[in-house]
Design an enzyme around this catalytic site. Structure first.
Site, PDB file in Angstrom:
ATOM      1  N   LYS A  89       8.074 -37.989  65.437  1.00  0.00           N
ATOM      2  CA  LYS A  89       6.939 -38.186  66.346  1.00  0.00           C
ATOM      3  C   LYS A  89       6.559 -36.897  67.076  1.00  0.00           C
ATOM      4  O   LYS A  89       5.379 -36.615  67.270  1.00  0.00           O
ATOM      5  CB  LYS A  89       7.255 -39.287  67.369  1.00  0.00           C
ATOM      6  CG  LYS A  89       7.352 -40.649  66.701  1.00  0.00           C
ATOM      7  CD  LYS A  89       7.219 -41.802  67.666  1.00  0.00           C
ATOM      8  CE  LYS A  89       7.067 -43.100  66.869  1.00  0.00           C
ATOM      9  NZ  LYS A  89       7.402 -44.294  67.623  1.00  0.00           N
ATOM     10  N   LYS A 128       5.633 -47.314  55.815  1.00  0.00           N
ATOM     11  CA  LYS A 128       6.135 -48.624  56.236  1.00  0.00           C
ATOM     12  C   LYS A 128       5.036 -49.388  56.968  1.00  0.00           C
ATOM     13  O   LYS A 128       4.159 -48.780  57.596  1.00  0.00           O
ATOM     14  CB  LYS A 128       7.406 -48.470  57.070  1.00  0.00           C
ATOM     15  CG  LYS A 128       7.232 -48.232  58.547  1.00  0.00           C
ATOM     16  CD  LYS A 128       8.559 -48.465  59.290  1.00  0.00           C
ATOM     17  CE  LYS A 128       8.308 -48.553  60.781  1.00  0.00           C
ATOM     18  NZ  LYS A 128       9.494 -48.767  61.591  1.00  0.00           N
ATOM     19  N   LYS A 167       1.580 -51.356  62.764  1.00  0.00           N
ATOM     20  CA  LYS A 167       0.287 -51.606  63.392  1.00  0.00           C
ATOM     21  C   LYS A 167      -0.530 -50.323  63.535  1.00  0.00           C
ATOM     22  O   LYS A 167      -1.726 -50.305  63.296  1.00  0.00           O
ATOM     23  CB  LYS A 167       0.562 -52.205  64.776  1.00  0.00           C
ATOM     24  CG  LYS A 167      -0.605 -52.882  65.405  1.00  0.00           C
ATOM     25  CD  LYS A 167      -0.747 -54.316  64.941  1.00  0.00           C
ATOM     26  CE  LYS A 167      -1.684 -55.058  65.859  1.00  0.00           C
ATOM     27  NZ  LYS A 167      -1.286 -56.430  66.096  1.00  0.00           N
TER      28      LYS A 167
HETATM   29  P1  AMP Z   1       8.634 -52.410  66.444  1.00  0.00           P
HETATM   30  O1  AMP Z   1       7.360 -53.156  66.277  1.00  0.00           O
HETATM   31  O2  AMP Z   1       8.606 -51.047  65.801  1.00  0.00           O
HETATM   32  O3  AMP Z   1       9.155 -52.417  67.839  1.00  0.00           O
HETATM   33  O4  AMP Z   1       9.713 -53.178  65.563  1.00  0.00           O
HETATM   34  C1  AMP Z   1      10.262 -54.424  65.925  1.00  0.00           C
HETATM   35  C2  AMP Z   1      11.278 -54.846  64.890  1.00  0.00           C
HETATM   36  O5  AMP Z   1      10.623 -55.052  63.631  1.00  0.00           O
HETATM   37  C3  AMP Z   1      12.373 -53.790  64.647  1.00  0.00           C
HETATM   38  O6  AMP Z   1      13.638 -54.443  64.479  1.00  0.00           O
HETATM   39  C4  AMP Z   1      11.942 -53.112  63.389  1.00  0.00           C
HETATM   40  O7  AMP Z   1      13.056 -52.614  62.640  1.00  0.00           O
HETATM   41  C5  AMP Z   1      11.208 -54.233  62.622  1.00  0.00           C
HETATM   42  N1  AMP Z   1      10.126 -53.700  61.774  1.00  0.00           N
HETATM   43  C6  AMP Z   1       8.952 -53.152  62.189  1.00  0.00           C
HETATM   44  N2  AMP Z   1       8.199 -52.747  61.141  1.00  0.00           N
HETATM   45  C7  AMP Z   1       8.922 -53.030  60.020  1.00  0.00           C
HETATM   46  C8  AMP Z   1       8.719 -52.857  58.616  1.00  0.00           C
HETATM   47  N3  AMP Z   1       7.603 -52.324  58.122  1.00  0.00           N
HETATM   48  N4  AMP Z   1       9.690 -53.273  57.768  1.00  0.00           N
HETATM   49  C9  AMP Z   1      10.832 -53.823  58.246  1.00  0.00           C
HETATM   50  N5  AMP Z   1      11.092 -54.017  59.547  1.00  0.00           N
HETATM   51  C10 AMP Z   1      10.165 -53.641  60.440  1.00  0.00           C
END
Ligand code: AMP
Ligand code: TRP
Length: 338
Positions: free
Chosen positions: A120, A199, A202
């Site tokens: 980042k 990956k 959003k």
């Molecule tokens: P975040 O929205 O980044 O705070 O992610 C919340 C949870 O969702 C975390 O445990 C991440 O590891 C999981 N997560 C978010 N995006 C992905 C993705 N594309 N594939 C797998 N897990 C995800």
């Protein structure tokens, strides 16, 4: 009565999610699905980490709705407020206090080594200190509840390793208090976005929302990138490299999968039709989520109550830990002097 999860004697877990609004398929497969299952076996705390969100670009005017929408998503997938605590990080102020105190034992070199930080910060001209210190707050989120385990995606393992190091260093300096939390890694690994390149996230606009209506699911899935070698409809495809096929593996009945793969390989079914089947199956699987979400959207006061109760339950635990932390760090000086 909700609140029964406080001090049940079960092992405790905590996990966190950014307030990114409505959750997407990656959140669901990579995290939430597992959280729902864990509710039965652990004392569970789930935290919407709004104070982490400020370390990236965000719009303060949109944050309240994003927090609310994430809470609705968590309830929609089946987190049950009678069996777990769901709360917003900034409503338990002890997290940031503990994070500050952890600054005292966290090596800057370790923070600079974090992949997420390197990734980042490399895109920024001026790096906010919060981006560097992000994992300290995450360690505080976990350790303030003395959680023994943390269900996370693979991308968070490095932060968890640092959390354990902070626990060890703090314990060595001030006396045994924090357990070293173990990761519980869900089976799915990371879910790729519809662009097939990065990956699902959003911020990259490559997601399928878990609460989208069937038409919306279709309009998202139809944009998905498939096997790049399959340019014309009658080119044979390679399911093993196709992201649409890998999503079929999660949403399509296993007895139908050989047919989906075969029709792709022999070019008997075009990508558009293959995506249509996927979109239908996704929309079908998430139908109960849409129903629950509709219930909560019509009753925002219920969601607010869930988060208020969650914050109260979390605060009790956080304050117990902080009393110990302050004492061990020499900050209950009035008591010490009388
Ligand atoms: P975040 O929205 O980044 O705070 O992610 C919340 C949870 O969702 C975390 O445990 C991440 O590891 C999981 N997560 C978010 N995006 C992905 C993705 N594309 N594939 C797998 N897990 C995800
Ligand atoms: N950093 C995590 C992510 O981006 C979110 C998070 C914050 C978290 N605090 C946490 C995850 C505590 C697990 C435990 O996904």
């Amino acid at each position: 009565m909700s609140g029964q999860q406080v001090n049940t004697g079960k092992r405790r877990i905590l996990s966190g999610v950014q307030p990114s609004g409505e959750a997407h398929l990656g959140n669901y497969l990579g995290a939430f699905r597992q959280w729902v299952d864990l509710q039965d076996t652990y004392d569970c705390l789930f935290c919407i980490v709004d104070q982490h969100a400020i370390t990236g670009q965000y719009d303060p005017a949109l944050l309240p709705q994003r927090i609310f929408d994430m809470a609705v998503s968590l309830l929609a997938v089946g987190l049950d407020p009678d069996r777990c605590s769901i709360f917003v990080q900034s409503e338990v102020q002890e997290h940031t206090e503990l994070a500050w105190l952890f600054n005292a034992v966290t090596p800057v070199g370790e923070l600079e080594r974090m992949t997420q930080y390197k990734d980042k910060s490399s895109r920024l001209e001026s790096i906010p200190a919060g981006l560097l210190n992000y994992p300290i707050l995450q360690a505080a989120d976990i350790l303030i509840y003395r959680a023994q385990a943390v269900p996370v995606g693979e991308d968070q393992l490095q932060h968890l390793e640092l959390t354990r190091e902070i626990a060890r260093k703090w314990n060595a300096q001030y006396g045994e208090l924090f357990p070293e939390p173990q990761a519980i890694v869900g089976g799915t690994g990371r879910i790729m976005g519809l662009d097939g390149e990065a990956k699902m996230s959003k911020s990259l606009g490559n997601t399928v929302g878990i609460l989208a209506e069937p038409e919306e699911v279709w309009s998202q899935v139809r944009t998905a990138v498939t096997d790049p070698q399959r340019i014309r409809k009658d080119d044979p495809g390679r399911p093993e490299v196709c992201n649409v096929y890998s999503l079929h593996e999660f949403f399509t009945d296993s007895s139908d999968l050989p047919d989906i793969a075969e029709q792709c390989r022999t070019a008997q079914r075009g990508c558009v039709d293959c995506k249509k089947i996927l979109a239908e199956n996704v929309a079908h699987e998430f139908e109960p989520f849409r129903d629950r979400a509709a219930h909560y959207r019509d009753r925002p006061e219920e969601v607010m109550e869930v988060l208020a109760t969650g914050a109260r339950q979390a605060t009790v635990l956080a304050q117990e830990t902080m009393a110990e932390v302050r004492r061990k760090m020499g900050m209950d000086w009035r008591k010490a002097l009388t």
